[in-house]
Design a protein around this motif. Structure first.
Motif, PDB file in Angstrom:
ATOM      1  N   GLY A   1       0.876  -1.175   0.000  1.00  0.00           N
ATOM      2  CA  GLY A   1       0.000   0.000   0.000  1.00  0.00           C
ATOM      3  C   GLY A   1       0.906   1.215   0.000  1.00  0.00           C
ATOM      4  O   GLY A   1       1.809   1.302   0.844  1.00  0.00           O
ATOM      5  N   ALA A   2       0.720   2.132  -0.936  1.00  0.00           N
ATOM      6  CA  ALA A   2       1.646   3.273  -1.042  1.00  0.00           C
ATOM      7  C   ALA A   2       0.881   4.528  -1.443  1.00  0.00           C
ATOM      8  O   ALA A   2       0.038   4.482  -2.344  1.00  0.00           O
ATOM      9  CB  ALA A   2       2.734   2.980  -2.080  1.00  0.00           C
ATOM     10  N   GLU A   3       1.190   5.630  -0.769  1.00  0.00           N
ATOM     11  CA  GLU A   3       0.473   6.872  -1.072  1.00  0.00           C
ATOM     12  C   GLU A   3       1.369   8.096  -0.940  1.00  0.00           C
ATOM     13  O   GLU A   3       2.182   8.173  -0.011  1.00  0.00           O
ATOM     14  CB  GLU A   3      -0.694   7.081  -0.081  1.00  0.00           C
ATOM     15  CG  GLU A   3      -1.721   5.986  -0.005  1.00  0.00           C
ATOM     16  CD  GLU A   3      -2.671   5.927  -1.200  1.00  0.00           C
ATOM     17  OE1 GLU A   3      -2.529   6.742  -2.135  1.00  0.00           O
ATOM     18  OE2 GLU A   3      -3.552   5.056  -1.180  1.00  0.00           O
ATOM     19  N   VAL A   4       1.175   9.030  -1.853  1.00  0.00           N
ATOM     20  CA  VAL A   4       1.675  10.390  -1.654  1.00  0.00           C
ATOM     21  C   VAL A   4       0.430  11.288  -1.696  1.00  0.00           C
ATOM     22  O   VAL A   4       0.155  11.989  -2.663  1.00  0.00           O
ATOM     23  CB  VAL A   4       2.732  10.779  -2.715  1.00  0.00           C
ATOM     24  CG1 VAL A   4       3.272  12.174  -2.431  1.00  0.00           C
ATOM     25  CG2 VAL A   4       3.897   9.786  -2.697  1.00  0.00           C
ATOM     26  N   LEU A   5      -0.333  11.204  -0.603  1.00  0.00           N
ATOM     27  CA  LEU A   5      -1.610  11.930  -0.539  1.00  0.00           C
ATOM     28  C   LEU A   5      -1.411  13.436  -0.536  1.00  0.00           C
ATOM     29  O   LEU A   5      -2.313  14.190  -0.905  1.00  0.00           O
ATOM     30  CB  LEU A   5      -2.380  11.506   0.716  1.00  0.00           C
ATOM     31  CG  LEU A   5      -2.852  10.050   0.732  1.00  0.00           C
ATOM     32  CD1 LEU A   5      -3.387   9.689   2.110  1.00  0.00           C
ATOM     33  CD2 LEU A   5      -3.920   9.816  -0.319  1.00  0.00           C
ATOM     34  N   SER A   6      -0.198  13.856  -0.128  1.00  0.00           N
ATOM     35  CA  SER A   6       0.051  15.306  -0.069  1.00  0.00           C
ATOM     36  C   SER A   6      -0.109  15.955  -1.442  1.00  0.00           C
ATOM     37  O   SER A   6      -0.368  17.145  -1.525  1.00  0.00           O
ATOM     38  CB  SER A   6       1.448  15.592   0.482  1.00  0.00           C
ATOM     39  OG  SER A   6       2.433  14.898  -0.260  1.00  0.00           O
ATOM     40  N   ARG A   7      -0.015  15.147  -2.533  1.00  0.00           N
ATOM     41  CA  ARG A   7      -0.158  15.712  -3.887  1.00  0.00           C
ATOM     42  C   ARG A   7      -1.621  15.915  -4.289  1.00  0.00           C
ATOM     43  O   ARG A   7      -1.889  16.596  -5.280  1.00  0.00           O
ATOM     44  CB  ARG A   7       0.488  14.779  -4.922  1.00  0.00           C
ATOM     45  CG  ARG A   7       1.934  14.511  -4.707  1.00  0.00           C
ATOM     46  CD  ARG A   7       2.841  15.628  -5.230  1.00  0.00           C
ATOM     47  NE  ARG A   7       4.069  15.680  -4.454  1.00  0.00           N
ATOM     48  CZ  ARG A   7       5.032  14.760  -4.484  1.00  0.00           C
ATOM     49  NH1 ARG A   7       4.952  13.728  -5.301  1.00  0.00           N
ATOM     50  NH2 ARG A   7       6.091  14.860  -3.715  1.00  0.00           N
ATOM     51  N   ILE A   8      -2.551  15.273  -3.567  1.00  0.00           N
ATOM     52  CA  ILE A   8      -3.973  15.470  -3.911  1.00  0.00           C
ATOM     53  C   ILE A   8      -4.714  16.115  -2.738  1.00  0.00           C
ATOM     54  O   ILE A   8      -5.905  15.932  -2.559  1.00  0.00           O
ATOM     55  CB  ILE A   8      -4.660  14.156  -4.356  1.00  0.00           C
ATOM     56  CG1 ILE A   8      -4.600  13.082  -3.263  1.00  0.00           C
ATOM     57  CG2 ILE A   8      -4.085  13.648  -5.667  1.00  0.00           C
ATOM     58  CD1 ILE A   8      -5.590  11.941  -3.483  1.00  0.00           C
ATOM     59  N   THR A   9      -3.942  16.838  -1.927  1.00  0.00           N
ATOM     60  CA  THR A   9      -4.508  17.517  -0.763  1.00  0.00           C
ATOM     61  C   THR A   9      -4.546  19.022  -1.019  1.00  0.00           C
ATOM     62  O   THR A   9      -3.574  19.582  -1.519  1.00  0.00           O
ATOM     63  CB  THR A   9      -3.614  17.225   0.476  1.00  0.00           C
ATOM     64  OG1 THR A   9      -3.640  15.823   0.716  1.00  0.00           O
ATOM     65  CG2 THR A   9      -4.110  17.970   1.700  1.00  0.00           C
ATOM     66  N   ASP A  10      -5.665  19.627  -0.672  1.00  0.00           N
ATOM     67  CA  ASP A  10      -5.768  21.089  -0.740  1.00  0.00           C
ATOM     68  C   ASP A  10      -5.225  21.635   0.575  1.00  0.00           C
ATOM     69  O   ASP A  10      -5.893  21.563   1.614  1.00  0.00           O
ATOM     70  CB  ASP A  10      -7.243  21.494  -0.941  1.00  0.00           C
ATOM     71  CG  ASP A  10      -7.416  23.008  -0.960  1.00  0.00           C
ATOM     72  OD1 ASP A  10      -6.427  23.728  -0.687  1.00  0.00           O
ATOM     73  OD2 ASP A  10      -8.543  23.462  -1.226  1.00  0.00           O
ATOM     74  N   TRP A  11      -4.028  22.207   0.530  1.00  0.00           N
ATOM     75  CA  TRP A  11      -3.356  22.634   1.768  1.00  0.00           C
ATOM     76  C   TRP A  11      -3.951  23.908   2.354  1.00  0.00           C
ATOM     77  O   TRP A  11      -3.479  24.406   3.372  1.00  0.00           O
ATOM     78  CB  TRP A  11      -1.839  22.747   1.531  1.00  0.00           C
ATOM     79  CG  TRP A  11      -1.268  21.371   1.406  1.00  0.00           C
ATOM     80  CD1 TRP A  11      -0.953  20.706   0.261  1.00  0.00           C
ATOM     81  CD2 TRP A  11      -1.023  20.456   2.481  1.00  0.00           C
ATOM     82  NE1 TRP A  11      -0.520  19.434   0.545  1.00  0.00           N
ATOM     83  CE2 TRP A  11      -0.555  19.254   1.904  1.00  0.00           C
ATOM     84  CE3 TRP A  11      -1.156  20.511   3.871  1.00  0.00           C
ATOM     85  CZ2 TRP A  11      -0.220  18.133   2.661  1.00  0.00           C
ATOM     86  CZ3 TRP A  11      -0.818  19.397   4.627  1.00  0.00           C
ATOM     87  CH2 TRP A  11      -0.359  18.229   4.029  1.00  0.00           C
ATOM     88  N   ASN A  12      -5.004  24.433   1.697  1.00  0.00           N
ATOM     89  CA  ASN A  12      -5.712  25.568   2.292  1.00  0.00           C
ATOM     90  C   ASN A  12      -7.032  25.137   2.918  1.00  0.00           C
ATOM     91  O   ASN A  12      -7.759  25.966   3.467  1.00  0.00           O
ATOM     92  CB  ASN A  12      -5.985  26.642   1.229  1.00  0.00           C
ATOM     93  CG  ASN A  12      -4.693  27.278   0.783  1.00  0.00           C
ATOM     94  OD1 ASN A  12      -3.856  27.618   1.623  1.00  0.00           O
ATOM     95  ND2 ASN A  12      -4.492  27.393  -0.518  1.00  0.00           N
ATOM     96  N   ASP A  13      -7.369  23.861   2.813  1.00  0.00           N
ATOM     97  CA  ASP A  13      -8.626  23.364   3.373  1.00  0.00           C
ATOM     98  C   ASP A  13      -8.340  22.666   4.706  1.00  0.00           C
ATOM     99  O   ASP A  13      -7.921  21.511   4.750  1.00  0.00           O
ATOM    100  CB  ASP A  13      -9.282  22.388   2.379  1.00  0.00           C
ATOM    101  CG  ASP A  13     -10.536  21.750   2.938  1.00  0.00           C
ATOM    102  OD1 ASP A  13     -10.988  22.162   4.034  1.00  0.00           O
ATOM    103  OD2 ASP A  13     -11.060  20.820   2.297  1.00  0.00           O
TER     104      ASP A  13
END
Ligand code: COA
Length: 353
Positions: A160-172
């Motif tokens: 299981g592998a994720e780079v969720l930070s790339r699909i995260t709205d960092w202003n929300d």
């Protein structure tokens, strides 16, 4: 008929684990410096203190590869396989399966193919599983079924592998505080041990479920065939997770309680038979609420959300690796895993370690 007989006789065992955690640790206080939030709010509402975020240029396959290599190295170090090097062991893999919602590439190639190539697992089939935070549960069951159905297949690497930070709205602030990056891996093998009756071992049972009517509750709306980006379109945030937190919370508590009850009932066992419950690490309050409903004490659940936040499909294999490496689960222990997330999907495994 062959499938049924073989599945009953031969155990599918987890023989090694690994994980990859990006070194960049971001605390709640770090987030509070640029967002209207606080360490107190995040901890009291989720149990999260920190998350680890991948550096620019690191993709899911990079973390998946590292976790996979660690699992191969552990199998050799612990004498679980005859092969003497990770390279030799990689050649014996029949499958490389990666659960992820943050594939390196949109659509094709699969992230699993990138990992398969870099591992030089030249004899393995490779594919991704897309069941959001339940992907590891789906991936493990898929791997077990594919090993069981063909006598010549023996080993699979499930990641299981994720780079969720790339699909995260960092202003929300209602979503970005929840997620982290990472990967976890298990090496599974079809062994001579029995999967039922006395001395049974390995993956005993899996529950898989979904409720697609809840698909809007956790969604990345843009970029797919439903809403592709248009030529010349200017977007500030290209593709990010949108979530109805309350709806997901309610679904998750029910998913955890139902999965535990169903696995125990189908296996004909009680909670006392289970050594450890490893839930998807989405929110400590979800686990506490489900535990309260079922009368399960907190120490039965393994939680590491405080350090890693929600790493989606990576959270369960990361937790399994932590438990395995620190000897908090030992051979013969009955482990119950539970996943839930976007789709909506849910599921769980019962595994004799
Ligand atoms: N910091 C400070 N305040 C915040 C905040 C943050 N990071 N995020 C939301 N708030 C505010 C809201 O704006 C709201 O303020 P208001 O009452 O003035 O409008 C208040 O806190 C309460 O918001 P609410 O959304 O009701 O909070 P909650 O108690 O439901 O907790 C979640 C929000 C997201 C933590 C919770 O719903 C949750 O965990 N849901 C499940 C999410 C999940 O696990 N997703 C992944 C599944 S795999």
């Amino acid at each position: 008929m062959l499938f049924v007989m073989e599945r009953c006789v031969m155990a599918i065992e987890i023989i090694a684990t690994g994980r990859a955690i990006p070194p960049n640790r971001v605390t709640n206080d770090d987030l509070a410096q640029r967002l209207d939030t606080s360490d107190e709010w995040i901890r009291s509402h989720t149990g999260i203190r920190a998350r680890h975020l991948a550096d620019t240029g690191i993709a899911s396959s990079d973390l998946a590869l590292e976790a996979g290599k660690q699992a191969l190295a552990q199998a050799i170090e612990r004498g679980m396989v005859e092969e003497k090097t990770p390279e030799e062991l990689a050649l014996t893999l029949d499958l490389v399966i990666v659960g992820t919602s943050t594939q390196d590439f949109h659509g094709t190639p699969s992230t699993a193919c990138v990992v398969q190539d870099k591992l030089e697992a030249r004899n393995a089939g490779a594919f991704d599983v897309s069941a959001a935070c339940t992907s590891f549960i789906y991936g493990l069951e898929s791997a077990a079924g594919l090993l069981a159905v063909n006598a010549s297949r023996k080993r699979a690497l499930v990641i299981g592998a994720e780079v969720l930070s790339r699909i995260t709205d960092w202003n929300d602030r209602s979503t970005c505080i929840l997620f982290g990056d990472g990967a976890g891996a298990v090496l599974i093998e079809k062994t001579a041990a029995p999967s039922s009756g006395p001395g049974r071992r390995g993956l005993l049972r899996t529950v898989l479920g979904s409720d697609g009517s809840g698909r809007e509750s956790l969604i990345v709306r843009r970029g797919g065939s439903r809403a592709p980006f248009q030529k010349g379109e200017v977007v500030e945030i290209p593709a990010c997770v949108e979530m109805d937190g309350r709806a997901v919370y309610t679904f998750a508590v029910k998913a955890v309680t139902d999965t535990i009850e169903r696995l125990l009932a189908e296996e004909g066992i009680g909670l006392n038979d289970v050594a450890r419950i490893v839930p998807h690490q989405a929110n400590a309050r979800i686990v506490a609420a489900a535990g309260k409903r079922l009368g399960i004490t907190d120490d039965k659940f393994f939680l590491n959300i405080e350090e890693y936040a929600n790493t989606s499909s990576a959270s369960i294999p990361i937790a399994l690796d932590e438990l395995n490496r620190s000897a908090q689960i030992k051979r013969g222990d009955l482990v119950l895993t539970i996943g839930f997330g976007g789709g909506l999907t849910y599921g769980g495994n019962l595994i004799i370690w």
